[in-house]
Design an enzyme around this catalytic site. Structure first.
Site, PDB file in Angstrom:
ATOM      1  N   ASP A 103      11.019   7.052   5.374  1.00  0.00           N
ATOM      2  CA  ASP A 103      10.636   8.385   4.913  1.00  0.00           C
ATOM      3  C   ASP A 103       9.128   8.570   5.121  1.00  0.00           C
ATOM      4  OD1 ASP A 103       9.602   6.746   2.848  1.00  0.00           O
ATOM      5  OD2 ASP A 103      11.429   7.041   1.683  1.00  0.00           O
ATOM      6  N   ASP A 111       5.763   9.795   3.372  1.00  0.00           N
ATOM      7  CA  ASP A 111       5.087  10.185   2.138  1.00  0.00           C
ATOM      8  C   ASP A 111       3.694  10.698   2.470  1.00  0.00           C
ATOM      9  OD1 ASP A 111       7.247   9.369   0.568  1.00  0.00           O
ATOM     10  OD2 ASP A 111       6.551   7.295   0.619  1.00  0.00           O
ATOM     11  N   ASP A 144       0.269  -0.529  -4.424  1.00  0.00           N
ATOM     12  CA  ASP A 144       0.639  -1.916  -4.727  1.00  0.00           C
ATOM     13  C   ASP A 144       0.071  -2.938  -3.736  1.00  0.00           C
ATOM     14  OD1 ASP A 144       2.390  -0.905  -2.830  1.00  0.00           O
ATOM     15  OD2 ASP A 144       4.220  -1.364  -3.938  1.00  0.00           O
TER      16      ASP A 144
HETATM   17  P1  ATP Z   1       9.978   1.954   2.215  1.00  0.00           P
HETATM   18  O1  ATP Z   1       9.793   1.648   3.633  1.00  0.00           O
HETATM   19  O2  ATP Z   1      11.094   1.207   1.628  1.00  0.00           O
HETATM   20  O3  ATP Z   1      10.026   3.429   1.904  1.00  0.00           O
HETATM   21  P2  ATP Z   1       7.443   2.167   0.901  1.00  0.00           P
HETATM   22  O4  ATP Z   1       6.309   1.199   0.803  1.00  0.00           O
HETATM   23  O5  ATP Z   1       7.194   3.423   1.650  1.00  0.00           O
HETATM   24  O6  ATP Z   1       8.680   1.370   1.498  1.00  0.00           O
HETATM   25  P3  ATP Z   1       8.069   3.874  -1.277  1.00  0.00           P
HETATM   26  O7  ATP Z   1       8.879   3.595  -2.486  1.00  0.00           O
HETATM   27  O8  ATP Z   1       8.517   4.908  -0.327  1.00  0.00           O
HETATM   28  O9  ATP Z   1       7.935   2.469  -0.551  1.00  0.00           O
HETATM   29  O10 ATP Z   1       6.591   4.167  -1.787  1.00  0.00           O
HETATM   30  C1  ATP Z   1       5.605   4.800  -0.984  1.00  0.00           C
HETATM   31  C2  ATP Z   1       4.223   4.252  -1.303  1.00  0.00           C
HETATM   32  O11 ATP Z   1       3.893   4.496  -2.664  1.00  0.00           O
HETATM   33  C3  ATP Z   1       4.080   2.748  -1.144  1.00  0.00           C
HETATM   34  O12 ATP Z   1       3.815   2.371   0.186  1.00  0.00           O
HETATM   35  C4  ATP Z   1       2.913   2.450  -2.058  1.00  0.00           C
HETATM   36  O13 ATP Z   1       1.688   2.790  -1.469  1.00  0.00           O
HETATM   37  C5  ATP Z   1       3.151   3.399  -3.201  1.00  0.00           C
HETATM   38  N1  ATP Z   1       3.962   2.785  -4.282  1.00  0.00           N
HETATM   39  C6  ATP Z   1       5.299   2.838  -4.426  1.00  0.00           C
HETATM   40  N2  ATP Z   1       5.702   2.182  -5.520  1.00  0.00           N
HETATM   41  C7  ATP Z   1       4.591   1.704  -6.110  1.00  0.00           C
HETATM   42  C8  ATP Z   1       4.327   0.945  -7.287  1.00  0.00           C
HETATM   43  N3  ATP Z   1       5.327   0.554  -8.073  1.00  0.00           N
HETATM   44  N4  ATP Z   1       3.044   0.663  -7.572  1.00  0.00           N
HETATM   45  C9  ATP Z   1       2.038   1.065  -6.780  1.00  0.00           C
HETATM   46  N5  ATP Z   1       2.212   1.758  -5.664  1.00  0.00           N
HETATM   47  C10 ATP Z   1       3.452   2.089  -5.310  1.00  0.00           C
HETATM   48 MG    MG Z   2       8.488   5.117   1.831  1.00  0.00          MG
END
Ligand code: ATP
Ligand code: MG
Length: 442
Positions: A53, A55, A132
């Site tokens: 996705d 963001d 994170d």
């Molecule tokens: P994926 O590829 O599974 O979507 P992702 O890293 O993009 O992995 P998301 O849940 O979409 O995970 O979160 C988007 C972003 O938001 C992360 O890359 C991170 O920067 C931030 N984030 C998400 N969850 C947390 C958390 N629990 N604490 C701090 N930052 C977070």
């Molecule tokens: Mg993501």
């Protein structure tokens, strides 16, 4: 000051960004706000992977974002966000989070070091520090197409390593789910978890037991239904986190000296990953049925041995296991029913009268239960032969199958569909071990 990687020095191109995300980025920029792609999308694109996705982070507040886009709704209390909807695509837009040290206009709610609500706005630098992992804190700026690195994320991408931003114990206390995210992302990307980030798992893993069980269900879906469930499972075990999420599974595996249960679980997960790779649908129900099977089967057998009727024994065992598991991971009721049905149908595969065979095949959960039966083939010769029998049975036309089945007497569990008919013609009597070769022409 961030490290700035200008457009000419990175491989992230606008062509790889979804239409919706680009519209949001340009919409923000045209209205005078900052618009940056952030998080997993930047990380994955720099790694040459297709993001799940897109963001976006911005200095516009959620209300300002809503005013800019007609197709926008605000969501979340704990973490207020704007969702901009373009047909099937939802673009998540988050306002830069601040540190909350000053007198910002927003609210953050912290109890015992745990962040329960975080709606304090801040600068992009502060936003980077609140993320994170360092690889998750890279920004792609739509103003000049450069990548901004405030925390050393590029270095970690090159080293294929996950490092937490800040003090690991503090960050896990703030949000224990970050431990699961470490395991999940390491499994997904094939990265190593920096020893400083994995060291606290042993002592702090128990914090996951207090995390909201609904959020843990969401996290489980991300771990097990995104195409890398087997590596996630192994990573969770290796990180000693599985026991906080699936205590029932860990207990059953501890008694699995023969490795039969492990084989069932690993084949079940590998099968799920393969289905996703082929674009076929998957359900969380099957997955939970696999993960919890060891315990439910043992318990049902015990209850049955103690004199409880078989179907009741299964019901009670399922209820107990689901109740215990539900305390950790909230399994929505509709999946709960499906899981229990997959289990409850297992003993019915041993019943081979015409009426029962057709009734079972017509059951809405037959297919899932049959797939599950095949996974169990390592349990005994009888189960393996049963799986083969039902595979054969499905290859026959209804007429052929009906022909081959005894109307009342159940065939012995190992017999292929055709032998029952032969025996019936011989008077329905049969001796053990006399199974004839299945005849596909029958
Ligand atoms: P994926 O590829 O599974 O979507 P992702 O890293 O993009 O992995 P998301 O849940 O979409 O995970 O979160 C988007 C972003 O938001 C992360 O890359 C991170 O920067 C931030 N984030 C998400 N969850 C947390 C958390 N629990 N604490 C701090 N930052 C977070
Ligand atoms: Mg993501």
């Amino acid at each position: 000051m961030p490290r700035v990687i200008p457009r000419a020095q990175h491989n992230l191109s606008r062509k790889q960004i979804s239409r919706g995300a680009l519209k949001v980025l340009y919409g923000l920029k045209d209205a005078g706000f900052r618009g940056c792609l952030v998080g997993g999308a930047v990380r994955d694109l720099l790694l040459g992977r297709r993001p799940k996705d897109f963001d976006i982070a911005t200095d516009a507040t959620p209300e300002e974002v809503r005013k800019l886009f007609r197709n926008c709704r605000l969501i979340g209390r704990r973490f207020r966000l704007a969702h901009v909807v373009f047909g099937p695509e939802i673009v998540e837009v988050a306002t830069f989070r601040g540190t909350g040290d000053g007198e910002e206009n927003g609210d953050r709610h912290v109890v015992d070091g745990r962040i329960l609500r975080d709606n304090v706005w801040g600068s992009i630098e502060e936003d980077a520090l609140r993320r994170d992992f360092r690889v998750n804190a890279l920004y792609y700026d739509i103003a000049d197409f450069s990548v901004l690195d405030y925390v050393g994320g590029i270095e970690d991408l090159e080293d294929r390593r996950l490092r937490l931003i800040g003090d690991p114990a503090t960050r896990y206390h703030e949000d224990p789910v970050r431990m699961l995210r470490a395991a999940r992302l390491a499994a997904k990307l094939g990265f190593t978890i920096d020893p400083a980030a994995s060291a606290p798992f042993h002592d702090l893993g128990h914090l996951l037991e207090e995390a909201p069980s609904a959020r843990l269900f969401d996290e489980c879906q991300k771990m097990f239904l995104a195409g890398y469930s087997l590596s996630s499972f192994r990573m969770l075990e290796q990180c000693e986190l599985l026991r906080h999420l699936f205590p029932v599974t860990v207990r059953a595996l501890a008694h699995d000296a023969s490795g039969v249960l492990r084989d069932l679980i690993e084949r079940g997960l590998a099968g799920t990953d393969a289905r996703i790779a082929e674009g076929r649908p998957v359900t969380p129900a099957f997955l939970f049925a696999v993960l919890l099977w060891g315990e439910v089967a043992t318990l049902a057998a015990q209850l049955h041995a103690d004199g409880v009727a078989q179907s009741l024994a299964w019901q009670r065992a399922a209820h107990r296991v689901m109740t215990e598991q539900g305390k950790r991971v909230a399994i929505p009721r509709r999946f709960g029913y499906a899981i229990e049905e997959i289990w409850a149908l297992q003993p019915r595969f041993a019943e081979r009268t015409r009426k029962r065979v057709f009734r079972l095949m017509a059951h809405p959960r037959f297919r899932a239960a049959y797939d599950f039966l095949l996974l169990r083939s390592g349990e005994s010769d009888a189960v393996r032969e049963s799986g083969e029998w039902w595979t054969q049975a499905q290859a026959l036309s209804p007429e052929q199958l009906s022909e081959s089945l005894a109307p009342k007497t159940a065939a012995s569990p190992g017999d292929p569909p055709t032998t029952a008919r032969r025996r019936r013609h011989r008077g329905g009597r049969r001796g053990k071990g006399s199974a004839a070769k299945p005849d596909p022409q029958a």
